[in-house]
Design a protein around this motif. Structure first.
Motif, PDB file in Angstrom:
ATOM      1  N   TYR A 121       0.845  -1.203   0.000  1.00  0.00           N
ATOM      2  CA  TYR A 121       0.000   0.000   0.000  1.00  0.00           C
ATOM      3  C   TYR A 121       0.880   1.253   0.000  1.00  0.00           C
ATOM      4  O   TYR A 121       0.717   2.158  -0.823  1.00  0.00           O
ATOM      5  N   LEU A 187      -6.673   3.185  -4.211  1.00  0.00           N
ATOM      6  CA  LEU A 187      -5.999   2.040  -3.592  1.00  0.00           C
ATOM      7  C   LEU A 187      -6.790   1.582  -2.382  1.00  0.00           C
ATOM      8  O   LEU A 187      -7.213   2.410  -1.567  1.00  0.00           O
ATOM      9  N   TYR A 189      -6.809  -1.279   0.843  1.00  0.00           N
ATOM     10  CA  TYR A 189      -6.111  -2.309   1.612  1.00  0.00           C
ATOM     11  C   TYR A 189      -7.006  -2.794   2.749  1.00  0.00           C
ATOM     12  O   TYR A 189      -7.363  -2.047   3.641  1.00  0.00           O
TER      13      TYR A 189
END
Length: 399
Positions: A121, A187, A189
């Motif tokens: 990440y 993104l 995670y």
């Protein structure tokens, strides 16, 4: 979804000049307004040639600012004309207030990438923000509670995502990177996930190929990129002859062109099992054939930007939004089809719900809702929900 408005208006295309460490050039950003059928490819262009003298640079800035001001004034007048002539039905939904998106009620706004762990990440954020000139962390949040564990999210891009003109955007001072309507990379995670979606190779340098092959690459046009930073942060540089092909630390293939775009996020190239079926799928979502975008003035005729691939189809819901390039899978007959890249969670389409409908209401609706013929997931997000999420996750002092 509404197709492009069948009205041809004169469009003003702004060209800016930015020096690169290897060469100087002029390149074309997104047009200020282009309301026309998707088959119409003619554009009015004003070209500024780059020089090095201070007088010429000052002259360029003055001309560029006047062009930008004229462009926005022209788009405002054109939008007013559309409203007066009732080109859109009275009950048609509109997408934001940016004149660039007057030709559509939806745009391809972002793509969501799942990462394997916290290190990946952080490396992916560093890879994009240090490797590609102008890309920055737009917003970030710990949200989406999953069994008591917070899912981390970050949005990366080249400017504000909002579908309106930002309050701090001011002519003739502000640059186009401060204007609204930019696409983003999201993104994601999830600490609870145990699946290893992409794992870099061992050793000092990452040599691991991207997982799957349905995603050919995300194309970005930037005035400068830094290969050393890509490698430093876990990227796998496949080749760099004229342009660079690199696999990001999260496993997303990226192609970078040295050039200039109003929004450097150009398109996602997809290897298709069947281009015709894929085009039919996206046509039902409001995507239409558009002129293939370029980041340099020679439009694929030089050694620093490739031309549009033969037999490919470029689609976008708006002439001014990020699009999709459909490529025929070269291994179709041998392998029986493409293999999904598991790191791509979804393509995210932001849309204006029909009058009287609220659209997306919560996190659950943000899961992929459709799958295209090449196993690319698609998610739909209403513009009201989208704008609220931007405010919730905004980083103080950032776009």
């Amino acid at each position: 979804m509404t197709a492009a408005i069948l009205t041809t208006l004169s469009s003003i295309v702004l060209f800016t000049c930015l020096p690169h460490e290897a060469s100087s050039f002029s390149a074309a950003p997104r047009s200020a307004l282009k309301l026309q059928p998707s088959s119409h490819h003619h554009r009015s262009r004003s070209i500024l040639h780059s020089t090095n003298s201070d007088d010429d640079v000052n002259g360029q800035l003055t001309t560029r600012r006047s062009l930008l001001q004229q462009g926005l004034l022209a788009t405002a007048a054109a939008t007013a004309t559309l409203a007066t002539n009732n080109v859109l039905p009275a009950n048609a939904a509109t997408l934001g207030t940016l004149p660039e998106f007057s030709d559509a009620n939806a745009i391809l706004q972002s793509l969501t990438i799942d990462v394997t762990d916290k290190q990946q990440y952080d490396e992916t954020i560093a890879f994009f923000t240090t490797g590609f000139d102008g890309m920055k962390l737009l917003r970030q949040q710990n949200g989406g509670d999953t069994g008591g564990i917070l899912v981390k999210s970050a949005w990366l891009g080249f400017g504000p995502e909002t579908l309106s003109i930002p309050s701090d955007f001011e002519l003739p001072v502000s640059s186009l990177s401060q204007y609204g309507g930019h696409a983003a990379i999201h993104l994601r995670y999830d600490p609870q996930t145990t699946d290893i979606l992409y794992k870099r190779s061992g050793g000092e340098f990452n040599n691991e190929a991207a997982p799957g092959d349905n995603i050919a690459y995300l194309q970005i046009g930037v005035p400068q990129y830094r290969i050393s930073q890509m490698v430093k942060n876990g990227g796998n540089v496949v080749d760099a002859y004229g342009w660079v092909n690199v696999v990001s630390p999260a496993g997303l293939p990226v192609r970078a062109i040295v050039g200039v775009r109003a929004d450097p996020m150009m398109f996602l190239a997809v290897n298709c099992n069947d281009v015709v079926k894929s085009e039919e799928f996206y046509a039902k979502l409001g995507f239409a054939r558009q002129e293939f975008p370029y980041a340099r003035l020679n439009e694929g005729q030089g050694q620093f930007e490739p031309p549009q691939p033969p037999k490919s189809v470029y689609l976008a819901p708006s002439t001014n939004s990020m699009g999709i390039l459909l490529l025929q899978n070269k291994k179709k007959r041998k392998s029986g089809g493409v293999t999904p890249n598991p790191v791509l969670r979804s393509l995210n389409v932001v849309y204006a719900p029909p009058d009287g409908e609220s659209g997306t209401t919560g996190d659950g609706d943000l899961d992929p809702q459709l799958m295209d013929p090449s196993s690319v997931p698609v998610t739909f997000i209403s513009q009201d929900y989208f704008e609220k999420e931007i405010e919730k996750a905004a980083i103080p002092g950032r776009a």
